[in-house]
Write an enzyme that holds these catalytic residues in place. Structure first.
Site, mmCIF file in Angstrom:
data_model
loop_
_atom_site.group_PDB
_atom_site.id
_atom_site.type_symbol
_atom_site.label_atom_id
_atom_site.label_comp_id
_atom_site.label_asym_id
_atom_site.label_seq_id
_atom_site.Cartn_x
_atom_site.Cartn_y
_atom_site.Cartn_z
ATOM 1 N NE ARG A 83 11.035 56.880 41.012
ATOM 2 C CZ ARG A 83 11.695 57.439 42.159
ATOM 3 N NH1 ARG A 83 12.682 56.873 42.794
ATOM 4 N NH2 ARG A 83 10.895 58.273 42.556
ATOM 5 C CG HIS A 176 20.535 45.899 45.759
ATOM 6 N ND1 HIS A 176 21.800 46.352 45.737
ATOM 7 C CD2 HIS A 176 20.032 46.213 44.331
ATOM 8 C CE1 HIS A 176 22.271 46.705 44.503
ATOM 9 N NE2 HIS A 176 21.195 46.877 43.763
#
Ligand code: APR
Length: 310
Positions: A83, A176
């Site tokens: 990101r 997750h």
């Protein structure tokens, strides 16, 4: 007998470290692939030149061409973007879905019998992309998350109690991410449930740290995310598959009714052997645990729906 062949797509931190672990454990010959020219070749050359010192004969080859990956027994997918500032989670989801879809289609075309291990985040959603792009059955599409999450939990349990990490066992279910479901009553030290060893407050503190385990590493590194523990987890999965170990390990698997969940990849205990997922191990959950699992599955569903709408 020739050695098994493992392709690792993405020659970044997780991919290169995975290649190193697999080769140094003598598990397989490794092909490292990346979109950047020279990167996989350079890392493969460097890794090859460490082999005489480490003492193994597995070959490590770097390439930008999927033809070199043909006939792989396992394909590990770590390619993707981290990101970036200004990029939303949804932007990342769409970008990595594009990358994972494209690399899986290319790899699956030349290794139709391979077992896919998916690592790129957001993990559970990327498993959906991979199963669609490959057309593989659910036995051969497995997400790496639970081993990493439970390894983090085990580390914190061992530190808290001053015991060897090898005496610990931890159980983590669910997606997750922030909604993962660590199960303290199935987490043990030498077989003794954690609930007999620690106060509920201390357990909650360790569970919390486990949930934020990835973010804790990111905050310290400042650029990039964890890779030593993720790579170790992938190598354990590859070892269990290639050695037909029937090891029961927490992995993301496509549920078809198990754990009251239909058509979603979520982390559950699975039996790993040469055929991939040979069994989804079902354990009894309390209502509260099932509710936490359901919340985690709903978070995965939200991302998968976003992908479908994109
Ligand atoms: N084909 C092949 N490789 C690609 C492609 C593509 N289309 N797009 C990107 N890559 C490569 C990049 O060039 C880079 O070398 O993927 C690699 C990713 O490496 P890093 O940026 O170092 O990321 P890493 O830390 O390895 O994490 C990879 O695993 O744990 C997850 O969240 C993590 O999704 C991330 C992934």
């Amino acid at each position: 007998m020739s050695r098994p062949k493992v392709t690792v797509i993405g020659a970044g931190n997780v991919g290169a470290t995975t290649a190193q672990r697999i080769a140094e454990a003598g598990l397989a010959d490794v092909v490292l692939v990346d979109i950047v020219e020279g990167l996989p070749q350079g890392k493969a050359l460097d890794l090859s030149e460490s082999a005489p010192v480490v003492g193994h004969d597995c070959t490590i080859r770097g390439t930008n061409d999927y033809a070199d990956t043909a006939g792989s027994d396992i394909v590990v997918v770590t390619s993707g973007l981290a990101r970036q500032p200004g990029m939303s989670r949804d932007d990342l989801l769409a970008k990595n879905a594009g990358i994972v879809g494209s690399v899986v289609a290319q790899a699956a075309a030349v290794s139709p019998d391979a077992i896919l291990i998916i690592v790129t985040n957001p993990l559970d959603a990327m498993c959906h992309v991979a199963i669609k792009a490959s057309g593989f059955p659910r036995e051969r599409v497995i997400g790496m998350a639970g081993i990493l999450d439970s390894a983090r939990f085990r580390t914190f349990i061992a530190w808290e109690l001053g015991v060897s990490v090898t005496s610990t066992n931890a159980f983590v279910l669910g997606g997750h991410g922030d909604t993962m479901v660590p199960l303290p009553r199935y987490s043990t030290v030498a077989g003794i449930p954690l609930t007999h060893l620690l106060s509920p407050e201390r357990i909650e503190a360790l569970v919390d740290r486990t949930r934020n385990g990835g973010a804790e590493v990111v905050a310290l590194l400042k650029s990039g995310s964890a890779y030593y523990a993720p790579a170790a987890a992938v190598a354990q999965m590859a070892g269990a598959i290639l050695g037909d170990a029937k090891a029961v390990l927490p992995c993301a698997a496509l549920l078809q009714g198990e754990y009251r969940t239909e058509g979603l990849f979520v982390g559950v205990p699975v039996k790993l052997g040469r055929k991939g997922i040979e069994q989804i191990v079902q354990i009894e959950l309390t209502e509260a645990e099932q509710a936490a699992f359901d919340r985690s599955a709903a978070a995965v569903r939200e991302l998968v729906d976003k992908l479908a709408a994109a």
